[in-house]
Design a protein around this motif. Structure first.
Motif: not given
Length: 299
Positions: A152-176
């Motif tokens: 909850p307090e740490e910084r991180g990176v999510i690697h999606t490998t594709s724009k399609m998967l990035k957009e899927a996470i953007q629309n369905n994982v609603l985390d500020d």
């Protein structure tokens, strides 16, 4: 056609552009002549022509044209040095391989945690990613949120490998905490993320498996959504894979090795990595995946 450089209808900058274009075309024709059409992949659209060699020989040519007796190639991620040098046109017999001893401890400080369900319905293949109601995507969203909640307090990176998967996470994982970029603000968003070390943001990216330096608190965890196999939509990749599946596996192994190193930059540093694609269990059985097997920690 022949270009009349002295024609008054051309401005100087236009003539310079035409000269450069003529030179580039000449270089291209020489390249094609030397390599033969069978060793080239040529694709084009209305905007550009893309020419890729299937096999390279410029590495050997470069060495022959220099006056040095020896060259030193250094990398932390060779995986299979013989295949690496074959790809750049240098025979492995011409290489003396020296493996240095590292005081890094990636098994302890940079572990890879597999987190996925097995079964075809959970594979992150093209069809399942295309289907918004697939079990594979639902499991992915759940696991991403689960991992975010563990840090909850740490910084991180999510690697999606594709724009399609990035957009899927953007629309369905609603985390500020999630930070996304588009093509027009990519550099600014990434630079801001690197600089804002005091915020617990998580960068979501599909193009930073290399060249991203995140030491210390800049990155304490990474999520690899999918095994980063090269896309078979690329004609060269498809031909190379059909010729040698080992080459195809090695590209994914190299990319994962590079990716997990984005947040592990010095001896005392630490960064947890999670991979959410069940294809990983087959990949690490590959003979070139020794380092990945060493870092993999099952919970």
């Amino acid at each position: 056609r022949e270009i009349n450089y002295n024609s008054s209808k051309h401005k100087k900058e236009e003539r310079d552009k035409l000269k450069k274009l003529q030179l580039d075309i000449g270089i291209l024709l020489i390249y094609i002549f030397n390599h033969g059409e069978d060793n080239l992949i040529i694709t084009h659209n209305e905007y550009k022509i893309n020419i890729q060699p299937l096999e390279l020989d410029n590495g050997k040519n470069f060495i022959e044209q220099c006056n040095s007796k020896a060259f030193v190639f250094m990398s932390a991620t060779f995986n299979n040095y013989k295949e690496y040098f074959k790809e750049v046109g240098i025979e492995p017999s011409e290489i003396k391989y020296i493996k240095g001893i590292s005081d890094f401890n990636p098994k302890k400080n940079n572990p890879i945690h597999p987190l996925y369900k097995t079964g075809n319905e959970y594979k992150l293949n093209y069809n399942n990613i295309q289907n918004p109601n697939s079990k594979a995507l639902k499991e992915l969203y759940y696991n991403v949120q689960f991992i975010l909640d563990q840090y909850p307090e740490e910084r991180g990176v999510i690697h999606t490998t594709s724009k399609m998967l990035k957009e899927a996470i953007q629309n369905n994982v609603l985390d500020d905490r999630l930070v996304f970029y588009e093509w027009y603000n990519k550099e600014k968003v990434v630079n801001d993320f690197v600089d804002n070390v005091h915020h617990n943001e998580v960068l979501v990216t599909y193009s930073h498996t290399e060249g991203l330096d995140l030491p210390g608190d800049k990155c304490r965890f990474q999520i690899l959504c999918k095994v980063p196999y090269p896309t078979l939509a690329d004609k060269r990749t498809k031909i190379m894979m059909e010729r040698n599946n080992e080459w195809y596996q090695l590209q994914a192994i190299r990319t994962i090795t590079q990716t997990v190193g984005r947040g592990y930059r010095f001896k005392e540093d630490y960064c947890d990595n999670y991979i959410l694609d069940s294809s990983y269990r087959w990949l690490i059985k590959n003979r070139n995946a020794k380092q990945l097997r060493y870092q993999t920690k099952y919970r």
